[in-house]
Scaffold this active site. Structure first.
Site, PDB file in Angstrom:
ATOM      1  N   PHE A  69       5.044   0.729  -8.259  1.00 26.60           N
ATOM      2  CA  PHE A  69       5.010   1.511  -7.007  1.00 26.60           C
ATOM      3  C   PHE A  69       3.707   1.268  -6.235  1.00 26.60           C
ATOM      4  O   PHE A  69       3.331   2.060  -5.385  1.00 26.60           O
ATOM      5  CB  PHE A  69       5.172   3.004  -7.315  1.00 26.60           C
ATOM      6  CG  PHE A  69       6.491   3.311  -7.964  1.00 26.60           C
ATOM      7  CD1 PHE A  69       7.641   3.415  -7.202  1.00 26.60           C
ATOM      8  CD2 PHE A  69       6.588   3.447  -9.340  1.00 26.60           C
ATOM      9  CE1 PHE A  69       8.871   3.660  -7.792  1.00 26.60           C
ATOM     10  CE2 PHE A  69       7.808   3.700  -9.954  1.00 26.60           C
ATOM     11  CZ  PHE A  69       8.959   3.807  -9.167  1.00 26.60           C
ATOM     12  N   SER A  70       3.041   0.181  -6.567  1.00 26.68           N
ATOM     13  CA  SER A  70       1.690  -0.067  -6.070  1.00 26.68           C
ATOM     14  C   SER A  70       1.611  -0.249  -4.546  1.00 26.68           C
ATOM     15  O   SER A  70       2.299  -1.097  -3.968  1.00 26.68           O
ATOM     16  CB  SER A  70       1.166  -1.319  -6.769  1.00 26.68           C
ATOM     17  OG  SER A  70       0.049  -1.815  -6.105  1.00 26.68           O
TER      18      SER A  70
END
Ligand SMILES: Cc1ncc(COP(=O)(O)O)c(C=O)c1O
Length: 313
Positions: A69-70
Site C-alpha cells: 500500500f506504499s
C-alpha cells in the site's frame, strides 16, 4: 510537466477549531497534498533531485522497494512515467505474486502503479529484510539490467535536499513546523531549512526510538527539533477506531482530508498537545500535509471487511 517546471506554491490553509480559539493557538496546514494525486507532498520533494540525478547518470530505469500500500511505490511509478523512466517495484509479500491479476484487482495502490507502467517483483518478507545487501542488488541487476536505485521510502541526501524546499520565506512567521515521520527524510529537510526561531516537531508513524539516529546524519548537528513518539497508534500502518473517527471529524470541520498512516496521526498529536498546553498562547503552528491520500482506499477496504466506520473521502 511536474519534473521540468516549478510547481505552484502550495497554500497554507488556516484551521479553525474551538480548541485552537480556546488556547489562543493558530494552526495552518501547508497543502502539499495538492501537488499531485500520486506524487503528492513529500513524494514530489523526495523524487525531484533523484530523478534529475538518474537523468544525469543516463539511467533509463528507476528501481525501488515498498509494501503493498506504499505511497512511495505509487509516487515512483507516476513520477517515473512522467519523467520518461521505466520503473520496477520490489514489493514485500511473495503471496501477492501468486495471482498478480487478482492482486491488482484487489489492491488500488499496485493497480495504479501498474497502470503507470511499473513492473513488479514480489519477494518474501525475509528477502525483503535483506533488500539492501550487495548480493541482492547484484541479483536484481542481473535480472533487470542497469537501474537507478531509489531507497525504500525515498529517503537519501537528494531527497532531503528536495524537502528543504518545502518552507518558503512566507513561513517565517511560524514558531513550530510539524510533520509526520516515516524514514526521516522529510523532517530532515525541514530541520535544515527552518529559521533559528522555529522548532520542528516530528510525529513518527511507527514505534521505536531509532529514528533520532536516522535523522541526525542529515541535519548537521541542528538541535531545533524533537520527536513526539506517543502518536503511532500501535505502529506502522496500525490505526484505531478513535483515529478513524478523528479523521472523519477533522474533514467535516475543516474540509481537509487526512490519511490514516501519517498525517492523521500527526494532526491528532498536534491537537492533543494543544489541549495539554504544550504550545503557549499565541503560538503559530505550521503542519505539513505530506499527502498519502492514495492509501485510504486500501484501509477502507480492510475497515469494510470488519464492518467498521470508513474514512469519508
Ligand atoms: C504521506 C506521508 N507522510 C509522511 C511520510 C514520512 O516521510 P519520511 O519517510 O520522509 O519520514 C511518508 C513516507 O514517506 C508519507 O508517505
Amino acid at each position: 510537466m511536474l519534473f521540468q517546471l516549478e510547481i505552484p506554491i502550495p497554500e497554507n490553509q488556516q484551521i479553525h477549531l474551538p480548541i485552537l480559539t480556546t488556547k489562543g493557538v493558530e494552526l495552518f496546514i501547508k497543502r502539499e497534498d495538492t501537488i499531485h494525486p500520486f506524487v503528492s507532498g513529500n513524494k514530489f520533494r523526495k523524487l525531484k533531485y533523484n530523478i534529475a540525478e538518474a537523468k544525469r547518470q543516463g539511467k533509463e530505469t528507476l528501481l525501488t522497494f515498498g509494501g503493498a500500500f506504499s505511497n512511495h511505490i505509487a509516487a515512483t511509478a507516476a513520477a517515473g512515467k512522467m519523467a520518461g523512466f521505466k520503473t520496477i517495484g520490489i514489493i514485500r509479500g511473495d503471496e501477492l505474486g501468486k495471482d498478480v491479476t487478482k492482486t491488482l484487482l484487489q489492491n488500488e495502490t499496485l493497480r495504479n502503479a501498474s497502470e503507470n507502467g511499473m513492473q513488479f517483483k514480489f519477494i518474501t518478507r525475509e528477502a525483503y529484510r535483506n533488500k539492501t545487501s550487495e548480493e541482492f542488488i547484484n541479483q536484481l541487476k542481473k535480472e533487470f539490467g542497469d537501474f537507478y536505485l531509489v531507497p525504500e521510502g525515498g529517503t537519501n541526501a537528494l531527497a532531503v535536499k528536495g524537502c528543504e524546499e518545502v518552507l518558503t520565506n512566507e513561513d517565517e512567521k511560524f514558531n513550530y513546523i510539524c510533520c509526520a515521520v516515516g524514514t526521516g527524510g522529510t523532517i530532515s529537510g525541514l530541520i535544515n531549512s527552518a529559521e533559528n526561531h522555529q522548532k520542528v516537531i516530528g510525529f513518527p508513524a511507527l514505534k521505536g526510538d531509532f529514528l533520532v539516529e536516522e535523522i541526525k546524519p542529515y541535519v548537521k548537528g541542528s538541535e531545533n527539533w524533537s520527536l513526539q513518539t506517543n502518536y503511532h497508534f500501535g505502529g506502522y500502518g496500525k490505526y484505531s477506531e478513535e483515529l478513524i473517527r478523528f479523521i472523519n471529524e477533522f474533514k467535516e470541520q475543516t474540509g481537509v482530508l487526512l490519511d490514516p498512516v501519517y498525517t492523521g496521526k500527526m494532526l491528532f498529536g498536534i491537537l492533543d498537545l494543544v489541549s495539554k498546553d504544550m504550545f503557549s498562547k499565541n503560538s503559530k503552528i505550521l503542519a505539513i500535509h505530506t499527502g498519502g491520500l492514495q492509501g485510504i482506499a486500501g484501509v477502507n477496504k480492510k475497515l469494510k471487511n470488519k464492518n467498521k466506520e470508513l474514512i469519508k473521502v
